[in-house]
Design a protein around this motif. Structure first.
Motif, PDB file in Angstrom:
ATOM      1  N   PRO A  33      40.840  38.866  40.342  1.00 51.76           N
ATOM      2  CA  PRO A  33      41.672  38.927  41.544  1.00 51.76           C
ATOM      3  C   PRO A  33      42.319  37.596  41.916  1.00 51.76           C
ATOM      4  CG  PRO A  33      39.500  39.882  41.951  1.00 51.76           C
ATOM      5  CD  PRO A  33      39.470  39.270  40.594  1.00 51.76           C
ATOM      6  N   ALA A  34      41.653  36.488  41.642  1.00 52.38           N
ATOM      7  CA  ALA A  34      42.193  35.171  41.984  1.00 52.38           C
ATOM      8  C   ALA A  34      43.523  34.905  41.278  1.00 52.38           C
ATOM      9  CB  ALA A  34      41.188  34.074  41.635  1.00 52.38           C
ATOM     10  N   ARG A  35      43.697  35.505  40.106  1.00 55.09           N
ATOM     11  CA  ARG A  35      44.940  35.340  39.337  1.00 55.09           C
ATOM     12  C   ARG A  35      45.798  36.590  39.354  1.00 55.09           C
ATOM     13  NH1 ARG A  35      43.332  33.723  33.721  1.00 55.09           N
ATOM     14  NH2 ARG A  35      45.560  33.498  33.461  1.00 55.09           N
ATOM     15  N   SER A  36      45.421  37.592  40.163  1.00 54.79           N
ATOM     16  CA  SER A  36      46.141  38.880  40.228  1.00 54.79           C
ATOM     17  C   SER A  36      46.263  39.517  38.851  1.00 54.79           C
ATOM     18  CB  SER A  36      47.536  38.703  40.845  1.00 54.79           C
ATOM     19  OG  SER A  36      47.434  38.281  42.176  1.00 54.79           O
ATOM     20  N   ARG A  60      51.025  43.605  41.065  1.00 64.17           N
ATOM     21  CA  ARG A  60      52.004  43.140  42.056  1.00 64.17           C
ATOM     22  C   ARG A  60      51.339  42.572  43.294  1.00 64.17           C
ATOM     23  NH1 ARG A  60      52.140  46.445  46.274  1.00 64.17           N
ATOM     24  NH2 ARG A  60      51.561  48.615  45.967  1.00 64.17           N
ATOM     25  N   ASP A  61      50.077  42.998  43.560  1.00 69.59           N
ATOM     26  CA  ASP A  61      49.341  42.541  44.732  1.00 69.59           C
ATOM     27  C   ASP A  61      47.852  42.556  44.387  1.00 69.59           C
ATOM     28  OD1 ASP A  61      48.156  42.128  47.194  1.00 69.59           O
ATOM     29  OD2 ASP A  61      49.243  43.727  48.217  1.00 69.59           O
ATOM     30  N   ALA A  62      47.199  41.417  44.538  1.00 69.88           N
ATOM     31  CA  ALA A  62      45.774  41.322  44.201  1.00 69.88           C
ATOM     32  C   ALA A  62      44.927  42.308  44.998  1.00 69.88           C
ATOM     33  CB  ALA A  62      45.280  39.898  44.427  1.00 69.88           C
ATOM     34  N   ALA A  63      45.396  42.742  46.153  1.00 71.75           N
ATOM     35  CA  ALA A  63      44.651  43.706  46.973  1.00 71.75           C
ATOM     36  C   ALA A  63      44.456  45.033  46.246  1.00 71.75           C
ATOM     37  CB  ALA A  63      45.371  43.936  48.300  1.00 71.75           C
ATOM     38  N   LEU A  85      55.132  42.909  32.009  1.00 74.44           N
ATOM     39  CA  LEU A  85      54.717  44.187  32.561  1.00 74.44           C
ATOM     40  C   LEU A  85      53.802  43.932  33.753  1.00 74.44           C
ATOM     41  CD1 LEU A  85      53.965  46.226  29.332  1.00 74.44           C
ATOM     42  CD2 LEU A  85      55.929  46.424  30.849  1.00 74.44           C
ATOM     43  N   VAL A  86      54.176  44.476  34.909  1.00 75.97           N
ATOM     44  CA  VAL A  86      53.418  44.269  36.141  1.00 75.97           C
ATOM     45  C   VAL A  86      52.973  45.631  36.671  1.00 75.97           C
ATOM     46  CG1 VAL A  86      53.492  43.355  38.487  1.00 75.97           C
ATOM     47  CG2 VAL A  86      54.773  42.202  36.666  1.00 75.97           C
ATOM     48  N   ILE A  87      51.686  45.762  36.936  1.00 81.28           N
ATOM     49  CA  ILE A  87      51.171  47.007  37.489  1.00 81.28           C
ATOM     50  C   ILE A  87      51.648  47.152  38.927  1.00 81.28           C
ATOM     51  CG2 ILE A  87      49.070  48.220  38.230  1.00 81.28           C
ATOM     52  CD1 ILE A  87      47.724  47.201  35.711  1.00 81.28           C
ATOM     53  N   GLN A  88      52.310  48.272  39.184  1.00 80.53           N
ATOM     54  CA  GLN A  88      52.841  48.551  40.513  1.00 80.53           C
ATOM     55  C   GLN A  88      51.837  49.319  41.365  1.00 80.53           C
ATOM     56  OE1 GLN A  88      55.961  47.235  41.389  1.00 80.53           O
ATOM     57  NE2 GLN A  88      55.458  46.220  39.468  1.00 80.53           N
TER      58      GLN A  88
END
Length: 95
Positions: A33-36, A60-63, A85-88
């Protein structure tokens, strides 16, 4: 005039990739999570012709990672952003 009407109809009928994202099955291998980042063992991603494999993804957001733990079965969809590639969206699949 007919060409413009045809083009408008074609554009309305063609669903853009973001309108109907492909959900991909996966298993959580590692969380950062620290690096998303999340590492997933995922099924093939047909929309980008990617074979099944284990690899890290940025989210896209560590949350999005907060409710997940290693070993969870999930489904996700990705989008290409800045050649990455970014997980949405990602969600646990209830068994």
């Amino acid at each position: 005039m007919n060409n413009k009407l045809f083009l408008a109809a074609a554009l309305l009928c063609a669903a853009p990739a973001w309108a109907n994202p492909e959900w991909v099955a996966a298993e959580v291998v590692k969380l950062d999570p620290a690096r998303s980042k999340i590492t997933l063992k995922h099924a093939p991603i047909k929309s980008i012709k990617m074979a099944a494999m284990t690899m890290p993804f940025r989210v896209r957001d560590a949350a999005l990672l907060a409710p997940l733990k290693v070993g969870d079965k999930v489904r996700f969809h990705v989008a290409e952003k800045d050649d990455e590639l970014v997980i949405q969206e990602i969600e646990e699949v209830k068994r």
